[in-house]
Design an enzyme around this catalytic site. Structure first.
Site, PDB file in Angstrom:
ATOM      1  N   LYS A 245     118.503  41.842  34.759  1.00  4.21           N
ATOM      2  CA  LYS A 245     118.713  41.705  33.321  1.00  4.21           C
ATOM      3  C   LYS A 245     120.142  41.241  33.095  1.00  4.21           C
ATOM      4  CE  LYS A 245     118.690  44.112  28.936  1.00  4.21           C
ATOM      5  NZ  LYS A 245     118.240  45.288  28.202  1.00  4.21           N
TER       6      LYS A 245
ATOM      7  N   LYS B 241     115.071  38.735  33.011  1.00  3.37           N
ATOM      8  CA  LYS B 241     115.314  38.652  31.567  1.00  3.37           C
ATOM      9  C   LYS B 241     116.710  38.131  31.302  1.00  3.37           C
ATOM     10  CE  LYS B 241     115.836  41.728  27.703  1.00  3.37           C
ATOM     11  NZ  LYS B 241     116.033  43.077  27.308  1.00  3.37           N
TER      12      LYS B 241
HETATM   13  C1  PBG Z   1     117.715  47.253  25.279  1.00  5.74           C
HETATM   14  C2  PBG Z   1     116.924  46.011  25.307  1.00  5.74           C
HETATM   15  C3  PBG Z   1     117.358  44.763  24.849  1.00  5.74           C
HETATM   16  C4  PBG Z   1     116.264  43.916  24.924  1.00  5.74           C
HETATM   17  C5  PBG Z   1     115.189  44.635  25.468  1.00  5.74           C
HETATM   18  N1  PBG Z   1     115.627  45.938  25.712  1.00  5.74           N
HETATM   19  C6  PBG Z   1     118.642  44.337  24.253  1.00  5.74           C
HETATM   20  C7  PBG Z   1     119.908  44.577  24.941  1.00  5.74           C
HETATM   21  O1  PBG Z   1     119.951  44.824  26.146  1.00  5.74           O
HETATM   22  O2  PBG Z   1     120.919  44.520  24.247  1.00  5.74           O
HETATM   23  C8  PBG Z   1     116.277  42.478  24.464  1.00  5.74           C
HETATM   24  C9  PBG Z   1     114.957  41.883  24.130  1.00  5.74           C
HETATM   25  C10 PBG Z   1     115.025  40.654  23.278  1.00  5.74           C
HETATM   26  O3  PBG Z   1     116.100  40.083  23.000  1.00  5.74           O
HETATM   27  O4  PBG Z   1     113.950  40.208  22.875  1.00  5.74           O
HETATM   28  N2  PBG Z   1     117.992  47.937  26.392  1.00  5.74           N
END
Ligand code: PBG
Length: 331
Positions: free
Chosen positions: A201, A255
């Site tokens: 991520k 992601k």
């Molecule tokens: C939070 C989380 C995020 C997303 C999924 N879980 C945002 C972040 O890490 O700030 C992002 C998903 C999206 O942008 O569609 N842990």
């Protein structure tokens, strides 16, 4: 064979007729490739549109149940839930995450009651519950503390599993949390609850609309680069995946999605496990903005984008376009 040339070789022969294009297609998309992320809010009978995510809404728990039935009717195998916690319940330690009656747990129960055959995936991280918008507990310098956070995430995962979550998806990027969560799930008798690790991520600018949706944009102090990955790195993603698999992840996620298809491909080739991609909120918003500007056709953009994920090796895609895509596929 490769030195045979035109006109013996005419690449267009197999492209001319639609039946032939279908016959030689290397990749197919079905509704089973989709995971539908949904935002939950308090109230009854409520649908609240999200400005920066045109076409996407927050739903009250009763209406989440409707969405679960809609997923079932469309052949979408799994939904992913994200709560917009009321401001009064957010705190520095995010303790609302551990409340067995919090919005998330009520939504899990409602979705499973409405459509037991649809999988429910739940995000494990503290950001929808903290007053500072970070995914974990912060020290006096604002740094997210790894081990203290991990201990809370273990409890959060257990609470979600008790409520009926089918897939625990830790999105926090703490070290060691997958193993700790797996051990707790086993100890709690949740042997068949899966873990889909947000393994790779990245600290991405594409998460903006999501932070509006869960109400953290205005709260977040600083950024998440101290725990989420640097977009410059790919080998590091392979290490992250190796660790999460060793700790007991059933499946892994990359992601954001489209800008990181090289990572999807490398993870698939190296580990041969189910790899999921999250086409995140900013990616969805880009497609919608291009449609609004008259620059492209929504249906075509959505399907071309999703087939790209499959071609890269993804087993499935978390996408806000899931219901549209499933309809386009005849789901
Ligand atoms: C939070 C989380 C995020 C997303 C999924 N879980 C945002 C972040 O890490 O700030 C992002 C998903 C999206 O942008 O569609 N842990």
């Amino acid at each position: 064979m490769t030195d045979a040339i035109y006109p013996a070789i005419r690449m267009r022969r197999t492209r001319v007729a639609p039946w032939s294009r279908r016959m030689v297609a290397e990749t197919v998309l079905t509704p089973a490739d989709l995971i539908w992320p949904l935002f939950v809010m308090e109230g009854a009978g409520v649908e609240e549109p999200i400005g920066s995510l045109p076409g996407v809404s927050r739903w009250s728990v009763d209406r989440i149940a409707e969405r679960a039935r809609e997923a079932e009717a469309l052949g979408i195998p799994c939904i992913a839930l994200f709560p917009n916690t009321p401001a009064a319940l957010r705190s520095a330690d995010g303790r609302e995450a551990l409340n067995p009656d919090n919005l998330m747990c009520r939504a899990i129960r409602a979705a499973k009651a409405a459509a037991p055959g649809v999988g429910v995936l739940t995000d494990v991280a503290l950001d929808p519950y903290t007053s500072h918008g970070h995914d974990g507990l912060i020290d006096s310098h604002g740094n997210v503390m790894n081990d203290a956070t991990s201990a809370v995430l273990v409890e959060q995962a257990a609470v979600q599993a008790e409520a009926g979550s089918d897939i625990i998806a830790p999105s926090d990027m703490m070290d060691g949390r997958v193993g700790a969560i797996r051990a707790a799930l086993e100890a709690g008798g949740h042997h068949d609850v899966q873990i889909m690790a947000y393994a790779a991520k990245y600290a991405s600018a594409y998460y903006g609309p999501f932070r509006d949706a869960v109400g953290t944009r205005g709260l977040l102090k600083g950024d998440k680069r101290g725990y989420q990955m640097d977009p410059a790195n790919a080998e590091e993603a392979l290490r992250e995946v190796a660790l999460d698999l060793a700790e007991g992840a059933d499946t892994v996620m990359v992601k954001p999605g489209l800008p990181y298809l090289d990572i999807v491909r490398r993870v698939k080739e190296r580990f041969a496990v189910p790899v999921f991609a999250y086409q995140v909120s900013g990616e969805y918003a880009m497609i919608e903005a291009s449609v609004a500007a008259g620059a492209g056709d929504r249906d075509a953009l959505v399907l071309e984008t999703l087939i790209a994920f499959k071609r890269a090796g993804a087993a499935g895609v978390l996408t806000y376009h899931a219901p549209l895509a499933a309809r386009l596929m005849g789901g």
